[in-house]
Design a protein around this motif. Structure first.
Motif, PDB file in Angstrom:
ATOM      1  N   PRO A 140      63.988  11.476  37.581  1.00  0.00           N
ATOM      2  CA  PRO A 140      64.896  11.447  36.421  1.00  0.00           C
ATOM      3  C   PRO A 140      64.323  10.726  35.211  1.00  0.00           C
ATOM      4  O   PRO A 140      64.715  11.018  34.080  1.00  0.00           O
ATOM      5  N   LEU A 141      63.412   9.780  35.433  1.00  0.00           N
ATOM      6  CA  LEU A 141      62.820   9.024  34.333  1.00  0.00           C
ATOM      7  C   LEU A 141      61.301   9.140  34.395  1.00  0.00           C
ATOM      8  O   LEU A 141      60.719   9.251  35.487  1.00  0.00           O
ATOM      9  N   CYS A 142      60.659   9.110  33.225  1.00  0.00           N
ATOM     10  CA  CYS A 142      59.213   9.321  33.171  1.00  0.00           C
ATOM     11  C   CYS A 142      58.591   8.417  32.106  1.00  0.00           C
ATOM     12  O   CYS A 142      59.141   8.281  31.007  1.00  0.00           O
ATOM     13  N   LEU A 143      57.477   7.795  32.434  1.00  0.00           N
ATOM     14  CA  LEU A 143      56.650   7.075  31.479  1.00  0.00           C
ATOM     15  C   LEU A 143      55.279   7.722  31.445  1.00  0.00           C
ATOM     16  O   LEU A 143      54.843   8.326  32.432  1.00  0.00           O
ATOM     17  N   PHE A 144      54.580   7.579  30.313  1.00  0.00           N
ATOM     18  CA  PHE A 144      53.160   7.926  30.316  1.00  0.00           C
ATOM     19  C   PHE A 144      52.381   6.865  29.565  1.00  0.00           C
ATOM     20  O   PHE A 144      52.882   6.215  28.645  1.00  0.00           O
ATOM     21  N   THR A 145      51.150   6.659  30.002  1.00  0.00           N
ATOM     22  CA  THR A 145      50.242   5.733  29.345  1.00  0.00           C
ATOM     23  C   THR A 145      48.822   6.220  29.583  1.00  0.00           C
ATOM     24  O   THR A 145      48.607   7.337  30.075  1.00  0.00           O
ATOM     25  N   ASP A 146      47.830   5.395  29.247  1.00  0.00           N
ATOM     26  CA  ASP A 146      46.433   5.796  29.369  1.00  0.00           C
ATOM     27  C   ASP A 146      45.855   5.369  30.719  1.00  0.00           C
ATOM     28  O   ASP A 146      46.386   4.479  31.388  1.00  0.00           O
ATOM     29  N   ILE A 147      44.742   5.966  31.084  1.00  0.00           N
ATOM     30  CA  ILE A 147      44.162   5.774  32.409  1.00  0.00           C
ATOM     31  C   ILE A 147      43.742   4.328  32.653  1.00  0.00           C
ATOM     32  O   ILE A 147      43.704   3.871  33.800  1.00  0.00           O
ATOM     33  N   ASP A 148      43.450   3.576  31.593  1.00  0.00           N
ATOM     34  CA  ASP A 148      43.028   2.185  31.768  1.00  0.00           C
ATOM     35  C   ASP A 148      44.191   1.199  31.736  1.00  0.00           C
ATOM     36  O   ASP A 148      43.968  -0.021  31.760  1.00  0.00           O
ATOM     37  N   PHE A 149      45.432   1.696  31.706  1.00  0.00           N
ATOM     38  CA  PHE A 149      46.621   0.828  31.691  1.00  0.00           C
ATOM     39  C   PHE A 149      46.463  -0.285  30.656  1.00  0.00           C
ATOM     40  O   PHE A 149      46.498  -1.474  30.978  1.00  0.00           O
ATOM     41  N   PRO A 150      46.294   0.056  29.373  1.00  0.00           N
ATOM     42  CA  PRO A 150      45.992  -0.986  28.378  1.00  0.00           C
ATOM     43  C   PRO A 150      47.164  -1.896  28.050  1.00  0.00           C
ATOM     44  O   PRO A 150      46.954  -2.989  27.509  1.00  0.00           O
ATOM     45  N   TYR A 151      48.391  -1.473  28.361  1.00  0.00           N
ATOM     46  CA  TYR A 151      49.563  -2.278  27.995  1.00  0.00           C
ATOM     47  C   TYR A 151      50.052  -3.080  29.193  1.00  0.00           C
ATOM     48  O   TYR A 151      49.924  -2.663  30.342  1.00  0.00           O
ATOM     49  N   GLU A 152      50.630  -4.236  28.894  1.00  0.00           N
ATOM     50  CA  GLU A 152      51.149  -5.107  29.945  1.00  0.00           C
ATOM     51  C   GLU A 152      52.179  -4.353  30.792  1.00  0.00           C
ATOM     52  O   GLU A 152      52.999  -3.604  30.265  1.00  0.00           O
ATOM     53  N   ASP A 199      55.414   3.763  14.084  1.00  0.00           N
ATOM     54  CA  ASP A 199      54.282   3.664  15.016  1.00  0.00           C
ATOM     55  C   ASP A 199      54.378   4.820  16.011  1.00  0.00           C
ATOM     56  O   ASP A 199      54.918   4.679  17.105  1.00  0.00           O
ATOM     57  N   THR A 200      53.841   5.954  15.602  1.00  0.00           N
ATOM     58  CA  THR A 200      53.951   7.147  16.449  1.00  0.00           C
ATOM     59  C   THR A 200      52.876   7.206  17.520  1.00  0.00           C
ATOM     60  O   THR A 200      53.021   7.932  18.501  1.00  0.00           O
ATOM     61  N   GLN A 201      51.772   6.450  17.351  1.00  0.00           N
ATOM     62  CA  GLN A 201      50.599   6.664  18.189  1.00  0.00           C
ATOM     63  C   GLN A 201      50.413   5.670  19.325  1.00  0.00           C
ATOM     64  O   GLN A 201      49.385   5.685  19.988  1.00  0.00           O
ATOM     65  N   CYS A 202      51.361   4.792  19.537  1.00  0.00           N
ATOM     66  CA  CYS A 202      51.259   3.888  20.684  1.00  0.00           C
ATOM     67  C   CYS A 202      51.183   4.702  21.966  1.00  0.00           C
ATOM     68  O   CYS A 202      51.963   5.642  22.172  1.00  0.00           O
ATOM     69  N   GLY A 203      50.248   4.346  22.837  1.00  0.00           N
ATOM     70  CA  GLY A 203      50.017   5.133  24.046  1.00  0.00           C
ATOM     71  C   GLY A 203      50.921   4.799  25.208  1.00  0.00           C
ATOM     72  O   GLY A 203      50.518   4.922  26.373  1.00  0.00           O
ATOM     73  N   ALA A 243      53.029  -4.998  24.400  1.00  0.00           N
ATOM     74  CA  ALA A 243      51.877  -5.880  24.221  1.00  0.00           C
ATOM     75  C   ALA A 243      50.654  -5.299  24.915  1.00  0.00           C
ATOM     76  O   ALA A 243      50.737  -4.808  26.048  1.00  0.00           O
ATOM     77  N   LEU A 244      49.511  -5.364  24.224  1.00  0.00           N
ATOM     78  CA  LEU A 244      48.237  -4.942  24.788  1.00  0.00           C
ATOM     79  C   LEU A 244      47.728  -6.044  25.714  1.00  0.00           C
ATOM     80  O   LEU A 244      47.902  -7.229  25.442  1.00  0.00           O
ATOM     81  N   LYS A 245      47.100  -5.669  26.816  1.00  0.00           N
ATOM     82  CA  LYS A 245      46.546  -6.670  27.721  1.00  0.00           C
ATOM     83  C   LYS A 245      45.385  -7.414  27.056  1.00  0.00           C
ATOM     84  O   LYS A 245      44.612  -6.808  26.298  1.00  0.00           O
ATOM     85  N   PRO A 246      45.232  -8.684  27.329  1.00  0.00           N
ATOM     86  CA  PRO A 246      44.089  -9.428  26.782  1.00  0.00           C
ATOM     87  C   PRO A 246      42.772  -8.820  27.276  1.00  0.00           C
ATOM     88  O   PRO A 246      42.649  -8.430  28.438  1.00  0.00           O
ATOM     89  N   GLY A 247      41.805  -8.739  26.384  1.00  0.00           N
ATOM     90  CA  GLY A 247      40.485  -8.274  26.781  1.00  0.00           C
ATOM     91  C   GLY A 247      40.307  -6.781  26.842  1.00  0.00           C
ATOM     92  O   GLY A 247      39.209  -6.297  27.123  1.00  0.00           O
ATOM     93  N   VAL A 248      41.360  -6.015  26.570  1.00  0.00           N
ATOM     94  CA  VAL A 248      41.233  -4.556  26.564  1.00  0.00           C
ATOM     95  C   VAL A 248      40.327  -4.132  25.406  1.00  0.00           C
ATOM     96  O   VAL A 248      40.496  -4.585  24.276  1.00  0.00           O
ATOM     97  N   VAL A 249      39.349  -3.284  25.720  1.00  0.00           N
ATOM     98  CA  VAL A 249      38.422  -2.795  24.700  1.00  0.00           C
ATOM     99  C   VAL A 249      38.739  -1.326  24.434  1.00  0.00           C
ATOM    100  O   VAL A 249      38.605  -0.483  25.322  1.00  0.00           O
ATOM    101  N   LEU A 250      39.174  -1.023  23.214  1.00  0.00           N
ATOM    102  CA  LEU A 250      39.492   0.348  22.844  1.00  0.00           C
ATOM    103  C   LEU A 250      38.268   1.005  22.215  1.00  0.00           C
ATOM    104  O   LEU A 250      37.523   0.375  21.460  1.00  0.00           O
TER     105      LEU A 250
END
Length: 238
Positions: free
Chosen positions: A94-106, A162-166, A210-217
């Motif tokens: 019933p609910l869905c999230l999506f993010t990037d393969i490196d899990f950049p967000y907390e 902010d349309t582009q947050c992953g 929040a982006l995780k500390p040390g994440v390199v984009l």
């Protein structure tokens, strides 16, 4: 009452140790979600030419229940938007999230989006980045992102600039809207929010993340930037 959650991850030439990072991130996410919430991982291999091995997939399959892991793959790279639609089309939860393969967000940010949807406050939960995010990204990427936010505010007058947050999520109504998008690469997010702005029945909520500390984009790819410029003109023409 808790609800089942789908998590869709697009994957294209991922970094080393990505599968182990997915598992550790899933474990942390599970700890932040309400007790009893089940997470179904939908992994979409977007035509990777390297980085996705049989050993990676075996690691995931060994650690995750069969009913909680779906792997989708096709041979040619089509772009993040296409990959996500491929995964979201398969979602049954019933609910869905999506993010990037490196899990950049907390993972706590992901849980906050889940709560916004689970509480039925919105149909579409949109991650929104603050100034701390921009301190961690390459200068060129920062300039392009801020320019797009300015265009979104001034030309499109969207309620969320902010349309582009992953990191985004939706319920069944938001999922149906997401599947109406047609942009194959990065501006599918902008298209989604444009569609949402024209449908008052779809409730959209910005959620600070929040982006995780040390994440390199990664730096911007010039070819991708040119392609997305054409997509932006197409969307502005609507």
């Amino acid at each position: 009452m808790s609800a089942a959650l789908a998590l869709v991850l697009p994957c294209y030439n991922p970094p080393a140790e990505w599968a182990a990072n997915v598992l550790s991130s899933l474990q942390r996410l599970q700890q932040t979600l309400p007790a009893g919430t089940t997470v179904h991982l939908y992994l979409v291999n977007d035509g990777s030419t390297r980085g996705v091995s049989d050993a990676d997939l075996q690691l995931l399959r060994a650690a995750l229940p069969a009913e909680a892991f779906t792997y989708l793959s096709y041979p040619a790279n089509r772009g993040k938007g296409h990959a996500l639609r491929t995964g979201v089309q398969q979602v049954q939860e019933p609910l869905c999230l999506f993010t990037d393969i490196d899990f950049p967000y907390e993972e706590t940010s992901m849980a906050t989006l889940y709560q916004a949807l689970h509480s039925q406050r919105c149909d579409l939960a949109v991650g929104v980045r603050d100034d701390a995010y921009y301190a961690q990204v390459p200068a060129a990427r920062r300039r392009v992102s801020r320019l797009l936010r300015r265009l979104t505010r001034t030309l499109l007058r969207l309620p969320i600039d902010d349309t582009q947050c992953g990191l985004k999520g939706f319920n069944a109504k938001g999922r149906a809207l997401f599947l109406q998008t047609t942009t194959d690469r990065y501006l599918f997010d902008l298209e989604l929010l444009l569609l949402a702005s024209r449908q008052p029945a779809v409730r959209t909520e910005p959620v600070p993340v929040a982006l995780k500390p040390g994440v390199v984009l990664s730096p911007l790819n010039v070819r991708v930037l040119l392609t997305e410029s054409r997509n932006l003109l197409r969307l502005l023409g609507r």
